[in-house]
Design an enzyme around this catalytic site. Structure first.
Site, PDB file in Angstrom:
ATOM      1  N   GLY A  53       4.113  -9.886   7.204  1.00  0.00           N
ATOM      2  CA  GLY A  53       4.108 -10.843   7.882  1.00  0.00           C
ATOM      3  C   GLY A  53       3.994 -10.356   9.324  1.00  0.00           C
ATOM      4  O   GLY A  53       2.756  -9.795   9.115  1.00  0.00           O
ATOM      5  N   SER A 120       2.584  -3.851   4.739  1.00  0.00           N
ATOM      6  CA  SER A 120       2.508  -4.779   5.959  1.00  0.00           C
ATOM      7  C   SER A 120       2.390  -4.166   7.626  1.00  0.00           C
ATOM      8  O   SER A 120       3.123  -4.028   8.113  1.00  0.00           O
ATOM      9  CB  SER A 120       1.870  -5.826   5.584  1.00  0.00           C
ATOM     10  OG  SER A 120       0.106  -6.651   6.165  1.00  0.00           O
ATOM     11  N   TRP A 121       3.156  -6.051   7.920  1.00  0.00           N
ATOM     12  CA  TRP A 121       4.332  -5.804   8.910  1.00  0.00           C
ATOM     13  C   TRP A 121       5.532  -4.991   8.388  1.00  0.00           C
ATOM     14  O   TRP A 121       6.262  -4.556  10.013  1.00  0.00           O
ATOM     15  CB  TRP A 121       4.333  -7.513   9.317  1.00  0.00           C
ATOM     16  CG  TRP A 121       6.234  -7.509  10.527  1.00  0.00           C
ATOM     17  CD1 TRP A 121       7.214  -7.353   9.848  1.00  0.00           C
ATOM     18  CD2 TRP A 121       5.552  -6.983  11.479  1.00  0.00           C
ATOM     19  NE1 TRP A 121       7.735  -7.464  10.645  1.00  0.00           N
ATOM     20  CE2 TRP A 121       7.168  -6.307  11.841  1.00  0.00           C
ATOM     21  CE3 TRP A 121       5.193  -6.580  12.665  1.00  0.00           C
ATOM     22  CZ2 TRP A 121       7.506  -7.156  13.221  1.00  0.00           C
ATOM     23  CZ3 TRP A 121       6.017  -5.844  13.673  1.00  0.00           C
ATOM     24  CH2 TRP A 121       6.786  -6.080  14.212  1.00  0.00           C
ATOM     25  N   ASP A 274      -8.972  -2.579   1.818  1.00  0.00           N
ATOM     26  CA  ASP A 274      -8.261  -3.110   2.107  1.00  0.00           C
ATOM     27  C   ASP A 274      -8.407  -4.084   3.737  1.00  0.00           C
ATOM     28  O   ASP A 274      -8.892  -3.657   4.307  1.00  0.00           O
ATOM     29  CB  ASP A 274      -6.872  -2.923   2.660  1.00  0.00           C
ATOM     30  CG  ASP A 274      -5.793  -3.744   3.382  1.00  0.00           C
ATOM     31  OD1 ASP A 274      -5.831  -5.202   3.840  1.00  0.00           O
ATOM     32  OD2 ASP A 274      -4.356  -2.923   3.268  1.00  0.00           O
ATOM     33  N   HIS A 302      -4.449  -5.229  -0.126  1.00  0.00           N
ATOM     34  CA  HIS A 302      -3.505  -5.458   0.852  1.00  0.00           C
ATOM     35  C   HIS A 302      -2.238  -5.291  -0.640  1.00  0.00           C
ATOM     36  O   HIS A 302      -1.481  -5.100  -0.320  1.00  0.00           O
ATOM     37  CB  HIS A 302      -3.856  -6.271   1.492  1.00  0.00           C
ATOM     38  CG  HIS A 302      -2.671  -5.869   2.150  1.00  0.00           C
ATOM     39  ND1 HIS A 302      -2.325  -5.323   3.663  1.00  0.00           N
ATOM     40  CD2 HIS A 302      -2.007  -6.689   3.057  1.00  0.00           C
ATOM     41  CE1 HIS A 302      -1.395  -5.840   4.328  1.00  0.00           C
ATOM     42  NE2 HIS A 302      -0.947  -6.437   4.043  1.00  0.00           N
TER      43      HIS A 302
END
Length: 332
Positions: A53, A120-121, A274, A302
């Site tokens: 996120g 990711s985050w 990605d 991703h």
């Protein structure tokens, strides 16, 4: 995201579904409570899972990347999303609050040292946490690396990725007036925090749809419409963090402080194609971190759910447990 054969095949690499042996809400102060769960082996090797996120929340599938006989798996919904409350709130919600929450969870559960697994985050947060508390981290397992730099935000929200995906980019960008399209993060901020629920939800779904459309290498450019409540938390939290540059003191903060995690072994799993977090950052991270094992997955984007990504993450966790003399079940 569209249902595609590749997503179904990813399941074959995962461990069977399991239920938590512990679920709780933890008061972390500042008016926030966070949902925390534990599954797997209560006496096993700890691993704290950090979702993406910001604002993505945890899902039951995230439990399945770990041998349940070996690992004590801790998942939690970060402030403002999932089952944590208040929902979609950005008040007292910063990177440093989340780092403090991880520490509170670790201490509450009596964990001395832990693997940290994030994508990711979640990879960003894992790196910031490890830099801040290197003595508490045994291994880092990162997927789809995002280093929270201006260059990455410019790529995804400034038209770079849009050159590869012009149709979903047009749907995302053209929702705001032309004179505001030079800064879409700010343009969306006005609408996501307008105070009008219908406006916030409409723009939250558009924000989420842009990201979802590019998550998989199998995508046809339509990520599907996320439920309004989920999208509103996801978009507001992402936007809040990106407007504030991740609450880091300078651009490039992670790489500038990377020497603090030298000595911590890590695995970086990165999709070659990605479009959300291009491989350049994962490569730069691996170059600056001698203890990192960069595993570039061809024909992958991703998403955590991509078959090649899922297979490599499970393999990485099995490799760690095997080296520690704990592995029991073999690769799914």
């Amino acid at each position: 995201m569209d249902k595609i054969p590749g997503q179904k095949r990813a399941v074959q690499y995962l461990y069977p579904p399991i239920d938590p042996f512990d679920q709780r809400t933890l008061d972390v102060g500042d008016g926030h409570t966070v949902y925390v769960e534990q599954c797997g082996n209560p006496q096993g090797m700890p691993v704290i899972v950090l979702h993406g996120g910001p604002g993505g929340g945890c899902s039951p599938a995230m439990r399945r990347y770990f041998d349940p006989d070996v690992y004590r798996v801790v998942l939690f919904d970060q402030r403002g999303c999932g089952r944590s409350r208040p929902h979609a709130s950005v008040k007292n919600n910063t990177t440093w609050d989340l780092v403090a929450d991880i520490e509170r969870i670790r201490e509450t559960l009596g964990i001395e040292k832990t693997c940290v697994f994030g994508g990711s985050w979640g990879a960003t947060l894992a790196l910031v946490y490890a830099i801040s508390h290197p003595d508490r981290v045994s291994h880092l397992i990162l997927r789809g690396v995002f280093l929270m730099t201006q260059a990455e935000l410019d790529w995804f929200y400034g038209g770079g990725a849009g050159q590869f995906w012009p149709e979903p980019w047009a749907r995302f960008a053209h929702l705001v007036p032309e004179n505001e399209r030079h800064d879409l993060i700010s343009a969306y901020e006005k609408r996501l925090f307008s105070g009008d629920l219908r406006t916030e939800t409409r723009f939250a779904q558009a924000w989420s749809a842009w990201e979802n459309a590019l998550a998989s290498v199998y995508s046809n450019g339509h990520g599907g419409e996320a439920p309004g409540e989920y999208a509103r938390a996801f978009a507001r939290l992402e936007n809040h963090y990106f407007v504030n540059k991740g609450f880091l003191s300078e651009d490039g903060w992670i790489l500038k402080n990377i020497e603090k995690i030298h000595g911590i072994p890590g695995v970086i799993v990165q999709g070659r194609y990605d479009m959300i977090c291009p491989p350049q950052r994962a490569w730069e991270l691996a170059q600056a971190w001698p203890d990192a094992d960069l595993r570039m997955v061809r024909n992958a984007g991703h998403a955590l759910s991509e078959p090649g990504i899922s297979a490599e993450l499970v393999r990485a966790m099995d490799d760690i447990s095997r080296r520690e003399g704990l592995h029991t079940s073999g690769l799914r």
